[in-house]
Structure formats: C-alpha cells, structure tokens
Design a protein around this motif. Structure first.
Motif, short mmCIF file in Angstrom:
data_model
loop_
_atom_site.label_atom_id
_atom_site.label_comp_id
_atom_site.label_asym_id
_atom_site.label_seq_id
_atom_site.Cartn_x
_atom_site.Cartn_y
_atom_site.Cartn_z
N THR A 1 0.92 -1.23 -0.26
CA THR A 1 0.10 0.08 -0.28
C THR A 1 0.88 1.19 -0.11
O THR A 1 1.95 1.62 0.75
CB THR A 1 -0.78 0.13 1.26
N ASP A 2 0.21 2.57 -0.12
CA ASP A 2 1.00 3.46 0.10
C ASP A 2 1.47 4.28 1.06
O ASP A 2 2.99 4.55 1.21
CB ASP A 2 0.80 5.18 -0.61
N ALA A 3 0.11 3.20 2.13
CA ALA A 3 0.70 3.58 3.70
C ALA A 3 1.96 3.14 3.83
O ALA A 3 3.05 3.60 4.61
CB ALA A 3 -0.37 3.40 4.21
N ALA A 4 2.51 1.74 3.63
CA ALA A 4 3.53 1.09 4.13
C ALA A 4 4.79 1.47 3.12
O ALA A 4 5.63 2.03 3.66
CB ALA A 4 3.37 -0.24 3.46
N ALA A 5 4.74 2.23 2.05
CA ALA A 5 5.66 3.09 0.93
C ALA A 5 5.72 3.79 2.20
O ALA A 5 7.32 4.49 2.70
CB ALA A 5 5.47 3.23 -0.08
N ALA A 6 5.05 4.89 2.22
CA ALA A 6 5.47 6.18 2.97
C ALA A 6 6.17 5.70 4.72
O ALA A 6 6.76 6.50 4.94
CB ALA A 6 4.07 7.13 3.46
N ALA A 7 5.76 5.27 5.06
CA ALA A 7 6.30 4.55 6.05
C ALA A 7 7.93 4.12 6.39
O ALA A 7 8.38 4.11 7.10
CB ALA A 7 5.51 3.21 7.24
N ALA A 8 8.27 3.33 5.10
CA ALA A 8 9.27 3.02 4.73
C ALA A 8 10.00 4.29 4.76
O ALA A 8 11.31 4.09 4.70
CB ALA A 8 9.32 2.13 3.60
#
Length: 81
Positions: free
Chosen positions: A46-53
């Motif tokens: 998800t985009d949220a998972a990418a942002a968390a990285a």
C-alpha cells in the motif's frame, strides 16, 4: 548504516572549479528532491506502507557545466564526468 552528522557532498576532488568568461552552452542548475528510504523493503502492498519506509528527505543542487559535459560526450566519456 549510520547516517553522517553533516550533509554529504558528492564531488570529484580531482577537478577544481574553473571560471569561464564565456560559454557556448552555459551552466545549468536544478534543485532535486531525494527520498531517503530507512529500511529494506520490496513490493510494499500500500501507499501507507511505502510512506512508512521513508526516513526523510534531502535537497540537492545539481550544477552542470554544459560545455565540459559536451566535450566529455564528444570524447566518448560518460556524461556524468
């Protein structure tokens, strides 16, 4: 990996800056945004998972002497000289 306490500057120490009175192609500059990835990741769902990285952001000023770049290309050298 430990992040340095000061900004990282990439340059070729073997070359010293030159001043020119006139240029054919000029000196071009652009501001670039770098995204610093803080952990190993692949196929994030998800985009949220990418942002968390994302660990942070950096700005860099890319300055290119187009005359030197053109000379390097004509000599068959990499454009990133």
């Amino acid at each position: 990996y430990a992040f340095p306490g000061q900004p990282l500057v990439l340059r070729d120490p073997a070359r010293r800056p030159r001043r020119r009175c006139g240029t054919d192609f000029g000196v071009h500059h652009e501001l670039e945004l770098a995204v610093v990835i803080g952990r190993r990741c692949r196929h994030l769902p998800t985009d949220a998972a990418a942002a968390a990285a994302v660990a942070g952001y950096a700005l860099a000023l890319d300055i290119t002497d187009r005359d030197e770049q053109t000379e390097a290309k004509r000599a068959g050298m990499p454009w990133s000289v």
